[in-house]
Write a protein that holds these residues in place. Sequence first.
Motif, mmCIF file in Angstrom:
data_model
loop_
_atom_site.group_PDB
_atom_site.id
_atom_site.type_symbol
_atom_site.label_atom_id
_atom_site.label_comp_id
_atom_site.label_asym_id
_atom_site.label_seq_id
_atom_site.Cartn_x
_atom_site.Cartn_y
_atom_site.Cartn_z
ATOM 1 N N LEU A 266 0.836 -1.207 0.000
ATOM 2 C CA LEU A 266 0.000 0.000 0.000
ATOM 3 C C LEU A 266 0.872 1.259 0.000
ATOM 4 O O LEU A 266 0.596 2.213 -0.728
ATOM 5 C CB LEU A 266 -0.949 -0.005 1.198
ATOM 6 C CG LEU A 266 -2.027 -1.086 1.158
ATOM 7 C CD1 LEU A 266 -2.746 -1.172 2.497
ATOM 8 C CD2 LEU A 266 -3.008 -0.826 0.020
ATOM 9 N N ILE A 267 1.922 1.244 0.804
ATOM 10 C CA ILE A 267 2.843 2.388 0.840
ATOM 11 C C ILE A 267 3.467 2.605 -0.535
ATOM 12 O O ILE A 267 3.517 3.742 -1.025
ATOM 13 C CB ILE A 267 3.935 2.177 1.915
ATOM 14 C CG1 ILE A 267 3.322 2.228 3.314
ATOM 15 C CG2 ILE A 267 5.049 3.212 1.767
ATOM 16 C CD1 ILE A 267 4.259 1.745 4.412
ATOM 17 N N ASP B 24 1.633 11.664 3.024
ATOM 18 C CA ASP B 24 2.525 10.753 3.739
ATOM 19 C C ASP B 24 2.088 9.312 3.444
ATOM 20 O O ASP B 24 1.150 8.804 4.074
ATOM 21 C CB ASP B 24 2.454 11.041 5.236
ATOM 22 C CG ASP B 24 3.384 10.169 6.068
ATOM 23 O OD1 ASP B 24 3.855 9.122 5.564
ATOM 24 O OD2 ASP B 24 3.625 10.534 7.232
ATOM 25 N N PRO B 25 2.740 8.643 2.475
ATOM 26 C CA PRO B 25 2.328 7.288 2.100
ATOM 27 C C PRO B 25 2.306 6.295 3.262
ATOM 28 O O PRO B 25 1.450 5.419 3.311
ATOM 29 C CB PRO B 25 3.349 6.884 1.044
ATOM 30 C CG PRO B 25 3.782 8.177 0.446
ATOM 31 C CD PRO B 25 3.821 9.130 1.612
ATOM 32 N N HIS B 26 3.241 6.427 4.189
ATOM 33 C CA HIS B 26 3.277 5.500 5.322
ATOM 34 C C HIS B 26 2.028 5.673 6.189
ATOM 35 O O HIS B 26 1.346 4.691 6.518
ATOM 36 C CB HIS B 26 4.550 5.713 6.148
ATOM 37 C CG HIS B 26 4.751 4.664 7.186
ATOM 38 N ND1 HIS B 26 4.179 4.725 8.429
ATOM 39 C CD2 HIS B 26 5.439 3.497 7.143
ATOM 40 C CE1 HIS B 26 4.511 3.651 9.119
ATOM 41 N NE2 HIS B 26 5.278 2.897 8.369
ATOM 42 N N LYS B 27 1.739 6.889 6.542
ATOM 43 C CA LYS B 27 0.574 7.172 7.394
ATOM 44 C C LYS B 27 -0.730 6.820 6.673
ATOM 45 O O LYS B 27 -1.625 6.188 7.242
ATOM 46 C CB LYS B 27 0.590 8.655 7.772
ATOM 47 C CG LYS B 27 -0.391 9.046 8.819
ATOM 48 C CD LYS B 27 -0.183 10.530 9.158
ATOM 49 C CE LYS B 27 -0.805 10.882 10.466
ATOM 50 N NZ LYS B 27 -0.524 12.277 10.840
ATOM 51 N N LEU B 28 -0.840 7.214 5.410
ATOM 52 C CA LEU B 28 -2.046 6.921 4.644
ATOM 53 C C LEU B 28 -2.186 5.413 4.409
ATOM 54 O O LEU B 28 -3.302 4.880 4.438
ATOM 55 C CB LEU B 28 -2.035 7.677 3.314
ATOM 56 C CG LEU B 28 -2.136 9.196 3.427
ATOM 57 C CD1 LEU B 28 -1.877 9.845 2.076
ATOM 58 C CD2 LEU B 28 -3.490 9.619 3.992
ATOM 59 N N LEU C 290 -5.267 3.062 5.552
ATOM 60 C CA LEU C 290 -5.958 2.267 4.548
ATOM 61 C C LEU C 290 -6.005 0.789 4.958
ATOM 62 O O LEU C 290 -7.056 0.143 4.857
ATOM 63 C CB LEU C 290 -5.268 2.442 3.198
ATOM 64 C CG LEU C 290 -5.953 1.890 1.963
ATOM 65 C CD1 LEU C 290 -7.398 2.358 1.849
ATOM 66 C CD2 LEU C 290 -5.162 2.296 0.718
ATOM 67 N N LEU C 291 -4.893 0.256 5.456
ATOM 68 C CA LEU C 291 -4.873 -1.138 5.898
ATOM 69 C C LEU C 291 -5.770 -1.332 7.122
ATOM 70 O O LEU C 291 -6.481 -2.335 7.228
ATOM 71 C CB LEU C 291 -3.446 -1.591 6.190
ATOM 72 C CG LEU C 291 -3.274 -3.071 6.548
ATOM 73 C CD1 LEU C 291 -3.818 -3.985 5.449
ATOM 74 C CD2 LEU C 291 -1.803 -3.371 6.817
ATOM 75 N N ALA C 292 -5.765 -0.368 8.032
ATOM 76 C CA ALA C 292 -6.631 -0.464 9.208
ATOM 77 C C ALA C 292 -8.103 -0.423 8.805
ATOM 78 O O ALA C 292 -8.923 -1.187 9.342
ATOM 79 C CB ALA C 292 -6.317 0.675 10.183
ATOM 80 N N ALA C 293 -8.449 0.454 7.861
ATOM 81 C CA ALA C 293 -9.832 0.511 7.382
ATOM 82 C C ALA C 293 -10.215 -0.804 6.709
ATOM 83 O O ALA C 293 -11.329 -1.311 6.898
ATOM 84 C CB ALA C 293 -10.009 1.680 6.414
ATOM 85 N N LEU D 2 -10.229 6.176 1.600
ATOM 86 C CA LEU D 2 -9.926 6.719 0.275
ATOM 87 C C LEU D 2 -10.322 8.193 0.177
ATOM 88 O O LEU D 2 -9.640 8.965 -0.507
ATOM 89 C CB LEU D 2 -10.604 5.886 -0.808
ATOM 90 C CG LEU D 2 -10.051 4.469 -0.952
ATOM 91 C CD1 LEU D 2 -10.862 3.673 -1.963
ATOM 92 C CD2 LEU D 2 -8.579 4.474 -1.313
ATOM 93 N N ASP D 3 -11.382 8.582 0.866
ATOM 94 C CA ASP D 3 -11.751 10.006 0.897
ATOM 95 C C ASP D 3 -10.636 10.825 1.546
ATOM 96 O O ASP D 3 -10.338 11.939 1.106
ATOM 97 C CB ASP D 3 -13.065 10.216 1.647
ATOM 98 C CG ASP D 3 -14.285 9.744 0.866
ATOM 99 O OD1 ASP D 3 -14.166 9.445 -0.344
ATOM 100 O OD2 ASP D 3 -15.374 9.658 1.476
#
Length: 146
Positions: free
Chosen positions: A83-84, A101-105, A109-112, A137-138
């Motif tokens: 995902l990152i 921030d790809p890591h944070k996003l 995303l994985l948690a969602a 995603l929003d």
Amino acid sequence: MTAIHGVIEAQSQLVLTREEGLLASVTTLGGLRRWRDALVQANTRPDGSYGCALGALCAQLPDDDERSRTALAAAFERWHQLLIETLERLRDLGVLTVDADPHKLGTGLLAALQGGYMLAQNAHDPQPMADALDMALDRIDTFASR
């Protein structure tokens, strides 16, 4: 190798191969939405089989099975990394702004996704999963280059 370790290895390979295939071609936010659609669709089964194979294995493991937990943690870390990498690619292509921030996003995303899987499994309805992914995603969309 015990039976559970073989199952973990096989399920991890199956999930990660699927995810690599789905995420490898994502170069737009629309592509990320299509990834979401594919996961939600795959989670909609006539027999009511909802949920994540890896998440289900995590829930069933005893706390003292460190070998299995380590293997599952590695699989989830690889999923997170996929995902990152996808979000970094979107940022590098200018689809996302440089302050994304790809890591944070990717973590969100994985948690969602995992929370959505759990809620969908409990409800025997994929809608909670779709809603959780849509919210993540929003959030990513707020970093879209306009």
